[in-house]
Every structure is written in C-alpha cells, then in structure tokens.
Design an enzyme around this catalytic site. Structure first.
Site, PDB file in Angstrom:
ATOM      1  N   ASP A 310      83.919  81.304  77.482  1.00 60.19           N
ATOM      2  CA  ASP A 310      84.041  81.857  78.818  1.00 60.19           C
ATOM      3  C   ASP A 310      85.268  81.224  79.458  1.00 60.19           C
ATOM      4  O   ASP A 310      85.453  80.009  79.384  1.00 60.19           O
ATOM      5  CB  ASP A 310      82.788  81.540  79.635  1.00 60.19           C
ATOM      6  CG  ASP A 310      82.875  82.123  81.030  1.00 60.19           C
ATOM      7  OD1 ASP A 310      83.162  83.322  81.140  1.00 60.19           O
ATOM      8  OD2 ASP A 310      82.655  81.373  81.993  1.00 60.19           O
ATOM      9  N   THR A 312      86.444  80.923  82.741  1.00 61.08           N
ATOM     10  CA  THR A 312      86.269  80.071  83.909  1.00 61.08           C
ATOM     11  C   THR A 312      85.393  78.874  83.564  1.00 61.08           C
ATOM     12  O   THR A 312      84.274  79.028  83.078  1.00 61.08           O
ATOM     13  CB  THR A 312      85.640  80.861  85.064  1.00 61.08           C
ATOM     14  OG1 THR A 312      86.431  82.022  85.312  1.00 61.08           O
ATOM     15  CG2 THR A 312      85.561  80.018  86.314  1.00 61.08           C
ATOM     16  N   ASP A 587      79.295  78.064  81.508  1.00 65.51           N
ATOM     17  CA  ASP A 587      78.725  77.197  82.545  1.00 65.51           C
ATOM     18  C   ASP A 587      78.095  77.990  83.682  1.00 65.51           C
ATOM     19  O   ASP A 587      77.413  77.428  84.524  1.00 65.51           O
ATOM     20  CB  ASP A 587      79.793  76.256  83.124  1.00 65.51           C
ATOM     21  CG  ASP A 587      80.908  77.007  83.834  1.00 65.51           C
ATOM     22  OD1 ASP A 587      80.976  78.248  83.696  1.00 65.51           O
ATOM     23  OD2 ASP A 587      81.712  76.360  84.528  1.00 65.51           O
TER      24      ASP A 587
END
Length: 831
Positions: A310, A312, A587
C-alpha cells in the site's frame, strides 16, 4: 449564551455521554463484570515445558534409556543424555521467544478510548467494564459487544465475523459486535457484553495467540515421524528375536543391540531443531521491533514471491503537506483569485475557499492524513473556538458573531473516495461541499481533469473541492457537482523505500503497489523509487472482474491505482489463484480484508487496530525497511531446516535398512548404542545446529517431504548397503575372540566416512566456516580413534591394516556413488 463554536448538528444531538464514574467502575470490578478474556502472547511456562518434555518420541527414547540403565553399561545410554540436552535447549529457546513476544505484545497492544467521569482516557482492553462508554473512530476495532450511543456517519465492517463485505451504517441504538471495526465516521458505544460473553470471544476461545498452526514444514515432519513409528515396532521385535534366539546372545547383549537398532530410527533432533529455529527467528525479528503474531508466518515469508504494498504509510510517510491551492475559475492558480460575482464559489476568491476548507476540516472530528494536511494549512475560520477573540471569516475579531456551521456531514470512506459536509456560512448561505478524488467526483472529459493529470504525473496528490447540488444523503450526490478548487498535496517519501524495493527485485520477489490514490500519481511516486514497471500504472476501475483475467493483468503490471478495499482482496485472491504466495502490507482500515486473505499479512505498528489484529506480522517501528530482514529470516529458517532434515532422515533410512538386513541375514547387529550416538553427534547433531542457524537467501520451495526424501532415501540406501557390505567382509576377515568388536569398528568407520560425505554435500556451497565444520567433525572422530580411554569408552579399536583400509575404500566408492546419485536425482526429480 451558547458556545459560538457549536454546530447545528450538535444542537440536535444530546450531550455526549459522560461515561461511568470511578465508584461505578469499582462496583462493576467488584461484581466481576470485567473484560477478563485472557490475551496471552504465548504459551505459559508450564505449557512450554510440558510440550517439550512429554512428546511421543521422548517417551520412546526414555523407555529405551531406562532399559539400557538396567542392562548397562552406561556409555550405551548416552543417547538419553542427548535427548535431555536437546529438550533443555528447546525449552530455553522457547522461553526466550516467549519473553520477546510478551514484551513486544505489550508495546503493540491496543488501548481503546473510554470515557470515565466525563473525560476520555486510553486504557488496556482488559480494563474495560460493563456499561463503559467507548469512543470509536476510523480503524478502531470494537473490543467488546455493545450498543451505539452516538454516531456521526459511523460505518462498521463486520466481514471478519459475518463474511458480509459491505460496511453497515450504524445509528444510535444499533448493536455492535466485538471483532468488527470502523471504516468511516465516528461515535461511541456502551459495553453490553464483556469478557467471555462477547461475541468474538465465543467464536475464538483459544489458549494462545501465538500458536503453531498449519504449516507445510511441521505437517511434513509429522507425516515422516508417523511412518517411522509404524516401522519401529516390527523392527524391534525382529531384532530381539534375531539377536536373542538366532544368534543365541546373552539377553543383555541382545537388548543392547536391539536398542542400538531402534534409537537411530528416531529423528528426534529434527522436531527439536525446527522449534528452535522458529524460536530463534522470533527472537531475531523481535530485536528489530518486529512482532510475529503466528510462528508459521516465518515459514510463509520464505515462500513469498509477490509482495503487495500500500503506497500511503508504506512507500510514503503518513504525513502530507499542502503545496498549492488552485481555483477553478478560469484564471488558473488561486494566487490570482479575486472577488467575482459568479455562482461558483471559486470566484469569491481564495480567502473564501480557504474558509470552506477550514470548515470542512473542523466538521470531521477524526481527519485522515490528507484532511489533516488541509487543517494544518487552512485552520478553521472559527479560530480558537472560544466565545470571544476568534477571527471571523473576514479575518477580523468579532466576539460572538456569526460562525460557520455544519448541519450535516459525510465522513471519508476509502470505498467512496470522498467526504462531504453541509455548511452554513456566516452570511447565512447554505451549501453542500464535497472533498475527494477528482476522477471520482467529475465525469470523464471534464476540463479540470487535465490539470489533475499534469499534477499526478509529477507524483503529487490532488483533491477536488466541489459544490454539490444535492443533499449528502442522496445516492447521486456526486452528479452535476461544480468544481471549485484543487488542493495539491505533496507526499513524503520514505528514505529507505527505494533500497527495499531494490532488495525485492534482487531476490526475485515481485512488488505490486496497490493504492486507492490516482494511478498516475502512484506510478510517479513508484518511479521515483525505481520500481520496475512503474511507467505503466493501471487504473483498477478498468480491471477485469474474472479472477483469471485479473491475475494476468496483475502479473504484467506493477502499479495499480483507484483500488477499492474489496478490489484489494480480489487482487490478492487472483494472484494466489495463479500460484503465487502473496504478502500484503498496509496500515489503513481499507487494507484489512486483503491482509486477512493474504498468505502473510504485514501491518505497521502505527496502523489501525483492525490491521494489527488480522496481520501475522506487525512492524512496531513502522519501518518498511524492516521487511527485507523479515523475508531473509523466513528464508533462513525454512531453507536451513530443509537442508538439515536430509541429514536426520538419511540416518533414519540407513538405520531401518540395516535392521532389515540384519534380521534377514541372521547376523549380529553390528553396532552398540554408543557407536551410533557418536556418529549421530559428529555427523548430524552438532553440524545440524550450526547449519540451521546459518544465513540462507534461497526462496523456499513447496513439497517439503518430497524434496527431503528424494535425497535422504538414496543417501540412506547407499550408506546402509555399503556399511553392511563392509560388516560382512569384516566378518569373513576376523575370527576368534574379539572378532565382533573388530567387525563393529570396521563397520563404524565405513558408516562414519559415508555420513561425513553426506554432511559435506549438504554443507555446499562451501564457505570457510562450513569447510571448517566438516573438518572439525572428522578431527573429532580421529581423536576418538587415537585416544586409548575414548577407544575403550566407545568400544572402538581398528585391528590390523587390511580391513580398516578396505573400509575406507568401500566408503570412497560409496561417496562416488552418492555424488552420481545426487546429480541423477537433480535431473530426474527436479525441485
């Protein structure tokens, strides 16, 4: 006078629930209404000792050891002391791992926000009591069952419990199940069931969070041990009958030689070494602030060939900065904005748009990283929120004058890609505003998208501020929106991300960047980090829905943007369908479903509680650069266990074969237990310990049993046949008193040399310490042969020169056959 910062939404809602008072909490604790589900990070000390001591093979070896203590001498019972030492090592290593896991689990433990005496405070999950009021925000996990008291666009994902992927919009009075998590909005709920009464606790009442669940390695070893168990009983009976009645031995001698034939069949050290390798892997990763929540995750890491990242929080740091505000008034940048008299708010000037953005930021009590950057750049127009002395929308102090008010809000959702609020400006004008992805809010071909593409190509993130013509509760709220401005955000790249991506490329692990952001922007960021294939980003909205077709596109591409949470899950499944072992990092709450389905889920320690709960590995230091160490540790463990398993199982094969040959040929068993203890220690036990802990970068391959047995069977057969041949030759050569000891010594020399050659093959490719290890084991055997008291202790004495050299010659021929067999196996049965 009312608080001038109070919004219209707040005016229609009851006052926030103050939560329980201290006496009320104490009363519930006294009644036992506490969240007492035992959340242990590992097995208890008693369980560790019991699991290492009371094993099936320890029982077998223990009985045989007691038999030797009865018939003597003690040196034939050395194998019993080896088992004691190995078991102690296993207990010590697992206790060390427990200590590491326990300390890390405390660091990573979630602390929900609970209201006590009207004030929010973080407390451990175990500190929650019945009727506690628990606050919720995006990414928070519901730790107990409850009933919603307050809801502000609260959307909860219950897929981990019900399998239903769509989030559920919650309103006051609705139930909340433990184990679910918030995907959008916020609110608070009162705990109605705690401890073992909670739904999630009833679903999973488990003794340990860190358990040795299914793994190919352990399953394969268990299967091998099961086959060995079946062979041991008939072999033991055959040996006893052969030695006691056919050879007419003294019963003590018959029992000793029966034990000698049975003990080496048990690859007891293999099970121990596997546990030790896992435990040491946990300890090593723990030192790097990496929490392994399931031990087989170490094995899974060794098999990973695709890692989905991911963007970000993984490639970029969590924070962002607003670099520019562009008004879409036909005049270009907002710096040129002036007072206009058009209906478009952008034409009212940059100051007005800043105030709108500030009011939007204030309307969301739990902003994400993008909105937080906007809040930092454009503070709420109400200033300090105090009743006096705040700056108004005109930038002047106005006491308790008119304020921006929020009459309705729509929190950001990764599925929607936008948030919104209905705002009333100080002059009484009401408008509905949306803030989100330009390519989602605007139709294809809109002129504003050309500006967006230019900015995305530079790796910048762009949000669109638009005025809606419909209410927030209208499903078509995005239809016909009027674009007002573009907020340009600059993302902070992680300084170590480029090196980590290069590591994966060198290790033949494909990296796939999967993000909810614009594909062009994500591709630009990945290109800055040097990711191969970043120049061809793919918009996930154009991905085929069929799994096989999606898998083909995923294999070809490296960067995917505008991916929804459900799509992330589908992409992981498509890659797995094509035979890949997939690791997923993330996250955010939008990563939970994909993390759960991936072979290995890796969460950042600062990520949402939901992601930490479903991930097998948590990077507590939030460093993407830790991943290479994690992958390397997995490869070291699984690769080395596969390597040393060949040593153990070669011994099992030649032990079974020798026993069968002895029974069939009706000759005395050639060895005493002490001989095989010496051989096992020098050619298997000591070398295996060092080889199991050595560096190993080779990616693990499937079919553990087949890969090990394809070498162990031919090696064991060659060793067994050559040793028995040397033994039979010695029986014809030696006669008279002491002949059996001389025959045994010749057979022992042959078997040692062949086993040493197997070790030399296993130790490849050679390094200085591997060569030194093989030579040290050879030197150890020479010391035994050259030292009189050791000769006597191990009943080893080479008689004459002819037979010892014949034994060496037989071993040399066997070594040559081993080399040929090894190469033939590689060609005939490739891994």
């Amino acid at each position: 006078m009312s608080d001038p910062a109070q919004t219209a939404t707040e005016e229609h809602l009851p006052a926030p629930h103050p939560g329980l008072s201290a006496p009320e909490v104490a009363e519930r604790v006294a009644r036992g209404d506490v969240n007492d589900v035992p959340v242990r990070s590992s097995r208890s000390t008693a369980e560790i000792v019991r699991a290492n001591v009371f094993t099936r093979f320890n029982a077998i070896i223990g009985v045989l050891f007691l038999i030797i203590l009865v018939v003597g001498p003690l040196q034939d019972g050395l194998f019993g002391f080896v088992i004691v030492a190995n078991t102690a090592i296993g207990i010590i290593q697992e206790l060390r791992a427990k200590k590491t896991l326990d300390s890390l689990a405390v660091i990573g433990e979630a602390r929900p926000i609970v209201r006590r005496d009207g004030a929010p405070c973080p407390i451990p999950t175990s500190g929650i009591v019945l009727d506690d009021v628990i606050e919720l925000g995006p990414g928070d996990k519901c730790v107990v069952d409850g009933r919603v008291l307050e809801a502000d666009g609260l959307e909860i994902d219950e897929s981990l419990l019900t399998g239903e992927a769509d989030p559920v919009l919650k309103r006051p009075g609705d139930p909340v199940m433990s184990g679910s998590f918030v995907v959008a909005g916020g609110g608070a709920f009162a705990a109605t069931k705690v401890g073992r009464e909670a739904y999630a606790a009833q679903l999973a009442e488990e003794a340990s969070r860190f358990t040795l669940v299914h793994s190919e390695l352990r399953t394969g070893i268990s299967r091998i041990l099961k086959y060995v168990t079946w062979m041991m009983a008939p072999t033991a009976v055959g040996l006893v009958v052969s030695q006691l009645f056919v050879q007419d031995h003294d019963w003590r001698e018959a029992v000793r030689r029966m034990v000698a034939g049975i003990v080496p069949m048990v690859p007891e050290g293999l099970v121990l070494l596997t546990s030790v390798a896992f435990a040491i892997g946990v300890i090593r990763l723990g030192r790097k602030q990496c929490l392994v929540q399931e031990l087989p995750a170490i094995e899974g890491l060794a098999r990973v060939d695709v890692v989905c990242l991911d963007k970000t929080g993984t490639l970029t740091e969590g924070g962002m900065d607003v670099s520019e505000l562009r008004l879409l008034d036909g005049e270009g940048s907002g710096e040129k904005g002036g007072e206009k008299d058009s209906e478009n708010a952008g034409e009212k000037g940059e100051a007005y748009v800043r105030q709108v953005l500030g009011a939007l930021g204030k309307a969301d009590p739990r902003p994400n990283a993008s909105l937080q950057a906007i809040i930092d750049a454009y503070p709420a127009p109400d200033g300090s929120d105090g009743p006096n002395g705040s700056d108004g929308p005109d930038g002047k102090e106005h006491g308790a004058g008119p304020r921006w008010q929020c009459t309705d809000s729509l929190p950001f959702s990764s599925a929607r890609k936008y948030s919104g609020a209905a705002l009333r400006s100080p002059d009484g004008e009401s408008a509905t505003w949306l803030l989100g992805a330009p390519d989602v809010l605007l139709p294809a071909g809109d002129p504003a998208l050309a500006h967006v593409e230019d900015l995305n190509a530079k790796g910048l993130r762009v949000l669109l501020l638009a005025r809606a013509t419909r209410g927030l509760d209208d499903p078509g709220v995005t239809d016909g929106v009027r674009p007002t401005g573009l907020v340009v955000l600059e993302q902070r790249l992680r300084p170590d991300a480029g090196a980590t991506l290069r590591y994966f490329a060198e290790q033949d692990v494909s990296a796939k960047v999967i993000s909810g952001d614009n594909a062009v922007s994500v591709g630009a960021v990945a290109a800055k980090l040097g990711l191969t294939g970043a120049e061809g980003p793919v918009d996930a909205r154009r991905l085929p829905a069929e799994r096989e077709a999606m898998g083909r596109v995923l294999d070809e591409g490296a960067v995917f943007g505008r991916v929804t949470p459900q799509q992330k899950r589908d992409m992981v499944g498509a890659l797995q369908h094509r035979g890949h072992t997939v690791a997923m990092t993330g996250d955010g709450v939008n990563d939970v479903l994909a993390l759960k389905d991936a072979d290995i889920g890796v969460s950042m320690g600062s990520g949402s509680e939901a992601t930490r709960a479903v991930a097998q590995i948590v990077l507590l230091n939030n460093s993407f650069a830790t991943l290479p160490s994690v992958v390397a540790e997995g490869r070291r463990v699984i690769g080395n266990i596969t390597r040393v398993a060949t040593l153990f199982l070669t011994k099992t094969v030649y032990s079974v074969l020798l026993a069968i040959l002895v029974v069939c040929s009706q000759v005395p068993y050639p060895f005493l237990p002490r001989h095989l203890t010496l051989l096992s220690t020098l050619t298997i036990g000591i070398p295996a310990f060092f080889l199991a802990l050595a560096p190993n970068k080779e990616r693990a391959k499937p079919h553990f049993v087949r890969r090990v047995m394809r070498y162990a069977i031919p090696a064991g057969v060659i060793a067994g046949v050559a040793t028995f041949a040397a033994y039979l030759l010695a029986r014809h050569y030696y006669t008279g008193p002491g002949a059996l000891d001389a025959e045994t010594s010749a057979a022992t020399l042959t078997l040692f040399l062949i086993s040493l050659w197997v070790l030399a093959i296993i130790a490849r490719p050679y390094t200085w310490w591997r060569i030194g290890l093989v030579l040290a084991m050879a030197a150890g055997f020479l010391v035994v042969l050259a030292t009189p008291w050791l000769q006597h202790f191990f009943a080893l004495k080479l008689v004459g020169r002819t037979m010892p050299w014949a034994a060496v010659a037989i071993a040399a021929v066997a070594a040559a056959v081993l080399e040929l067999a090894w190469r033939w196996v590689d060609r005939r049965f490739p891994a």
